[in-house]
Enzyme design. Structure first.
Site, PDB file in Angstrom:
ATOM      1  CG  HIS A  19      -0.565   0.334   2.618  1.00  0.00           C
ATOM      2  ND1 HIS A  19       0.006  -0.640   3.611  1.00  0.00           N
ATOM      3  CD2 HIS A  19      -0.016   1.514   2.968  1.00  0.00           C
ATOM      4  CE1 HIS A  19       0.558   0.002   4.464  1.00  0.00           C
ATOM      5  NE2 HIS A  19       0.234   1.171   4.342  1.00  0.00           N
ATOM      6  CG  ASP A  46      -0.179  -4.021   2.803  1.00  0.00           C
ATOM      7  OD1 ASP A  46       0.281  -3.369   1.872  1.00  0.00           O
ATOM      8  OD2 ASP A  46      -0.279  -3.466   3.976  1.00  0.00           O
ATOM      9  CB  SER A  58       2.640   2.110   6.278  1.00  0.00           C
ATOM     10  OG  SER A  58       1.506   1.645   6.878  1.00  0.00           O
TER      11      SER A  58
END
Length: 306
Positions: free
Chosen positions: A82, A129, A252
């Site tokens: 992402h 992911d 992230s």
């Protein structure tokens, strides 16, 4: 590490989803921007595999250097899909960093030239992911042990004996394919993300937090009530039942590591969560061991280091 339209929908992806100017419409998924919550400043160079992914000098996600050959250098970084799903123009990776506002001579920056996210990555469910990034030039390791990975100069809290050296750039070890981490195993997450849910300021200093790996069924049950499916093969949860310590937006793509026999092993990639450090809703991490054959295939096709 930026708010996206100021809107938070069900899942807050921890890394803003995309570099600025290349973000998806907020209707698809809302992104809040936060960083390590309840953590402490990392000892400088104790996470020598971590990289800061930046666009126009602004940090937006983390990543990890991995070994690609016997040479003491690498042009490959692992991160979350992402982080780069919506593009990677003008994105750079900085290794050997601690305080992003005060770069030192040990910091090395390279440009991301190719980003390959997992072919089955689903931005709506955040399944698979994970992404592999190719840099325009290899980043040289300064490991004191040839062929080593995961060597740290004393990660805090100092739960284990220090590993050799005071290296600033070292690859992280990869887990065995299909390996599973036992519940309650303590893991360490690091990043430059937000320090509280709903915060605006990301940290310029590398922070870290220790979190235990949670039992899959407990995590799945907690997230089911939020309408989110946690797939045991592709992801796992880590955090405290009472909350208070967690990764947050801007972290992230960064590493969740667990001490192994050879060094620290990249068992997880910071993926998503509902809010940050909330009770009963641990952070969710991509299970790296599920993707080892795919990672090696990408390294073989992308890396220029032979």
């Amino acid at each position: 590490m930026r708010f996206m339209s100021g809107v938070v929908v069900a899942v807050g992806l921890l890394g803003c989803g995309a570099p600025e100017g290349e973000q998806v419409p907020f209707e698809t998924v809302g992104h809040t921007d936060q960083e390590i919550v309840g953590g402490v400043e990392a000892r400088p160079n104790s996470h020598p595999w971590i990289v800061s992914l930046q666009q126009y000098g602004s940090h937006f996600c983390g990543g990890s250097l991995v070994r690609v050959s016997d040479k003491e250098e690498s042009d490959i970084v692992l991160t979350a899909a992402h982080c780069v799903y919506d593009g990677y123009s003008n994105v750079t990776a900085s290794a050997g960093a601690h305080d992003l506002y005060r770069p030192t001579s040990t910091q090395v920056t390279a440009r991301v030239t190719v980003a390959v996210h997992h072919p089955q990555y689903n931005p709506d469910t955040t399944m698979h992911d994970i992404a592999v990034l190719k840099l325009d030039k290899p980043i040289k390791f300064d490991t004191s042990v040839a062929g080593a990975c995961g060597q740290s100069s004393g990660m805090r809290p100092n739960l284990a004996p220090r590993l050799a050296g005071s290296n600033t750039r070292v690859p992280v070890c990869l887990p065995a394919s299909g390996e599973r981490v036992a519940e309650n195993t303590m893991a360490t997450v690091a990043g430059w993300g937000l320090t509280r849910e709903g915060g605006y300021d990301t940290s310029s200093i590398l922070l870290q937090v220790g979190v235990p790996v949670r039992r899959h069924q407990d995590v799945a049950n907690s997230y089911r009530s939020e309408g989110i499916v946690i797939d045991e093969n592709a992801m796992f949860g880590a955090g405290y039942q009472q909350g208070g310590k967690d990764a947050c937006q801007g972290d992230s793509g960064g590493p969740l590591v667990i001490r192994g026999a050879q060094g620290y092993v990249l068992q997880g990639i910071v993926s998503f969560g509902v809010g940050c450090a909330r009770a009963g809703l641990p952070g969710i991490y991509t299970r790296v061991s599920n993707y080892i054959p795919w990672i090696h295939t990408q390294i073989r096709s992308l890396s220029a280091v032979r």
